[in-house]
Design a protein around this motif. Structure first.
Motif, PDB file in Angstrom:
ATOM      1  N   VAL A 120      -5.888   4.920  -2.943  1.00  0.00           N
ATOM      2  CA  VAL A 120      -6.942   4.395  -2.079  1.00  0.00           C
ATOM      3  C   VAL A 120      -7.478   5.517  -1.191  1.00  0.00           C
ATOM      4  O   VAL A 120      -6.766   6.487  -0.921  1.00  0.00           O
ATOM      5  N   PRO A 121      -8.726   5.404  -0.705  1.00  0.00           N
ATOM      6  CA  PRO A 121      -9.313   6.465   0.133  1.00  0.00           C
ATOM      7  C   PRO A 121      -8.880   6.385   1.583  1.00  0.00           C
ATOM      8  O   PRO A 121      -9.691   6.237   2.486  1.00  0.00           O
ATOM      9  N   ASP A 122      -7.577   6.507   1.817  1.00  0.00           N
ATOM     10  CA  ASP A 122      -7.023   6.409   3.173  1.00  0.00           C
ATOM     11  C   ASP A 122      -5.734   7.228   3.188  1.00  0.00           C
ATOM     12  O   ASP A 122      -4.729   6.821   2.598  1.00  0.00           O
ATOM     13  N   TYR A 123      -5.752   8.377   3.870  1.00  0.00           N
ATOM     14  CA  TYR A 123      -4.594   9.284   3.833  1.00  0.00           C
ATOM     15  C   TYR A 123      -3.338   8.629   4.395  1.00  0.00           C
ATOM     16  O   TYR A 123      -2.247   8.803   3.866  1.00  0.00           O
ATOM     17  N   GLU A 163     -15.627   7.886   3.339  1.00  0.00           N
ATOM     18  CA  GLU A 163     -15.049   8.668   4.436  1.00  0.00           C
ATOM     19  C   GLU A 163     -13.683   8.121   4.800  1.00  0.00           C
ATOM     20  O   GLU A 163     -13.470   6.902   4.839  1.00  0.00           O
ATOM     21  N   ASP A 164     -12.725   9.015   5.050  1.00  0.00           N
ATOM     22  CA  ASP A 164     -11.394   8.596   5.482  1.00  0.00           C
ATOM     23  C   ASP A 164     -11.502   7.918   6.844  1.00  0.00           C
ATOM     24  O   ASP A 164     -12.153   8.439   7.755  1.00  0.00           O
ATOM     25  N   PRO A 165     -10.866   6.746   7.023  1.00  0.00           N
ATOM     26  CA  PRO A 165     -11.021   6.002   8.278  1.00  0.00           C
ATOM     27  C   PRO A 165     -10.440   6.696   9.501  1.00  0.00           C
ATOM     28  O   PRO A 165     -10.815   6.376  10.619  1.00  0.00           O
ATOM     29  N   VAL A 166      -9.564   7.679   9.294  1.00  0.00           N
ATOM     30  CA  VAL A 166      -8.925   8.351  10.434  1.00  0.00           C
ATOM     31  C   VAL A 166      -9.246   9.847  10.460  1.00  0.00           C
ATOM     32  O   VAL A 166      -9.693  10.393  11.462  1.00  0.00           O
ATOM     33  N   GLN A 167      -9.052  10.514   9.326  1.00  0.00           N
ATOM     34  CA  GLN A 167      -9.159  11.970   9.285  1.00  0.00           C
ATOM     35  C   GLN A 167     -10.592  12.483   9.355  1.00  0.00           C
ATOM     36  O   GLN A 167     -10.841  13.595   9.791  1.00  0.00           O
TER      37      GLN A 167
END
Length: 536
Positions: A369-372, A394-398
């Motif tokens: 999934v696109p979430d580190y 876009e990553d939700p945090v990074q």
């Protein structure tokens, strides 16, 4: 004595989904969706320089998770981790690239740790001698046994002299002679004041080698102290567990799983450390009534999710479009179709431009999934691998972008945009192929390249298993050619500047139809080349 490792209230949480669509619900619902699984909960302890700490616990207690967090392989979900010095993880095959030889893996790992070429050449004989794998050092790691992988990984890690060493069951697959050799090496580390974490199911090794013990149970710290204090408690627990009936063990495991599905308060966790029977289920606290504001928020989020789904299916665009404009567009398409049909068959239509990018690092992970923070590693990609981007998020945090692409198996995966780049094709590919032919002394290279996509039966007598690789559909997908120890200068003179390079030991030349990847040995001489058709 200074502190080398500090963990304070460290928690690692994963989400368990029954089906892929549950991930979407988890994103849009205020309280999330899916079952939580706490691999670790509220882990707090300190390790001093010179401490030798044995980490014990039954299977699934969280030992490997905590070793990965200390070594920096995975981040915690919450809490603080302070590491003073360089940490090295030794696990079966950890950090080894299966496609590279043992010698190349040594060089790769040392380069990633910042060693210079001269230092690597000095360390190489010591590492090879310690590993004791003989001629296998020049074979791909994928052909190694688990014991050989463990030997090589241990040899690399101990000879690069880390400040903190984490050994995760790495000695469980080796023979007793090599295990003793490793213990002797770790004793020398102990004398130098290094911090060592030793994960093992062998209580004998823990007693012999370690000073302290950290007992993990169901992702929590059951006890932490000297070996003399903690190990007898653990042995008593194991004996009591073995005396349980099959039904009692089943109920015990169910209670553990129920406990790991919810977040514990600090008081509840402290009570769980004292007794084995503390793993019995407790009543869940009653939830407070949701206010009208929360209900309104849920309604707003659900409406937003519905609109988002509609957008993905292009329904919003359809209903908002002007009917007259649609009619005009349809008429234009009909006219364009008639014109195309009237054109000569020899004239090709222009295909849509695909977003193809190339891996620019030696190896990199792709995720589900696109979430580190929440994703899981799926597999690895290597330098020069091509991916066709289907979606960007876009990553939700990074804050960086994730790129979606498909594996050869058809599975959708995501990769960080930092690991890939776009390339421009080399000019005049026919001339370039002629130059490559002269380098490989292969006058038939151009004819061989035309066989890409054909099966071994279609190629016939010219099919060569030693130089040709076929994909799962049985079609030719790669050519592996030998080079006569060419210097960098010779390659550059013949082929020019590569489109992409890795540490001056791997060059990638990108053409309109083919990609050429050249590999150099430890002395910088190019000895191998792989040719692939361009993706897309």
């Amino acid at each position: 004595m200074s502190t080398s490792v500090v963990l304070k209230n460290v928690t690692k949480k994963y989400k368990m989904y029954k089906k892929p669509s549950d991930k979407l619900l988890d994103l849009v619902l205020p309280k999330g969706y899916g079952k939580d699984f706490y691999a670790l909960q509220n882990i707090s302890f300190e390790a001093q320089q010179g401490d030798i700490i044995g980490i014990i616990g039954v299977n699934g207690a969280g030992k490997s998770t905590i070793s990965n967090i200390i070594s920096g392989v995975i981040p915690p979900s919450s809490g603080k981790v302070n590491i003073n010095g360089d940490a090295a993880l030794i696990s079966i095959g950890a950090g080894l690239n299966n496609e590279l030889t043992g010698r190349e893996n040594i060089e790769l790992k040392c380069l990633m740790l910042g060693f210079k070429k001269e230092e690597i050449e000095r360390l190489m004989p010591e590492i090879i001698d310690f590993a004791e794998i003989g001629e296998f050092i020049d074979l791909p790691v994928k052909k190694y046994s688990s014991g050989m992988k463990s030997r090589l990984g241990f040899a690399i890690s101990v000879n690069i002299d880390p400040d903190i060493l984490i050994i995760d069951e790495a000695l469980s697959v080796g023979d007793k002679i090599f295990a003793q050799k490793c213990l002797d090496k770790m004793n020398s580390f102990k004398e130098k004041g290094k911090t060592i974490f030793f994960i093992s199911h062998s209580i004998g090794q823990i007693k012999e080698f370690c000073q302290k013990a950290l007992w993990l149970e169901a992702g929590e710290v059951r006890a932490y102290g000297t070996v003399e204090e903690v190990v007898p408690q653990y042995e008593k627990f194991v004996k009591e567990f073995k005396r349980m009936s099959k039904e009692e063990k089943k109920q015990f495991n169910l209670m553990v799983m129920e406990k790991r599905s919810r977040k514990l308060g600090s008081l509840e966790q402290n009570n769980s450390i004292s007794k084995v029977d503390s793993l019995s289920p407790r009543r869940k606290p009653k939830r407070k009534n949701t206010s009208w504001l929360s209900s309104l928020l849920v309604i707003v989020v659900l409406i937003g999710a519905a609109l988002l789904l509609l957008k993905w299916n292009h329904v919003i665009t359809y209903f908002q479009a002007d009917k007259k404009e649609n009619v005009m567009n349809v008429e234009k398409e009909k006219e364009a179709t008639k014109e195309k049909e009237a054109e000569p068959a020899s004239k090709e239509t222009t295909a849509p431009v695909k977003d193809v990018r190339y891996v620019l690092v030696n190896t990199g992970f792709v995720r589900d999934v696109p979430d580190y923070a929440e994703s899981q590693k799926v597999t690895m990609v290597n330098f020069g691998d091509a991916i066709t981007v289907e979606e960007i998020k876009e990553d939700p945090v990074q804050g960086f972008n994730w790129l979606k692409f498909k594996l050869a198996t058809g599975q959708d995966v995501w990769i960080s945009e930092k690991l890939v780049t776009k390339l421009e094709p080399q000019p005049d590919e026919s001339e370039f192929v002629a130059s490559v032919s002269s380098l490989t002394d292969n006058d038939q290279l151009g004819e061989t390249l035309s066989t890409f996509g054909k099966t071994e039966q279609e190629i016939g007598a010219d099919a060569d298993p030693a130089t040709m690789a076929f994909n799962d559909q049985g079609q030719l997908s790669e050519l592996h050619l030998n080079l006569d120890r060419l210097s960098r200068q010779e390659v550059m003179e013949q082929l020019g500047e590569p489109a992409l390079r890795l540490n001056n030991y791997t060059y990638l030349y990108h053409g309109e139809d083919y990609d050429f990847i050249l590999y150099a040995n430890n002395l910088g001489h190019f000895t191998k080349m792989t040719v692939r058709p361009v993706a897309g």
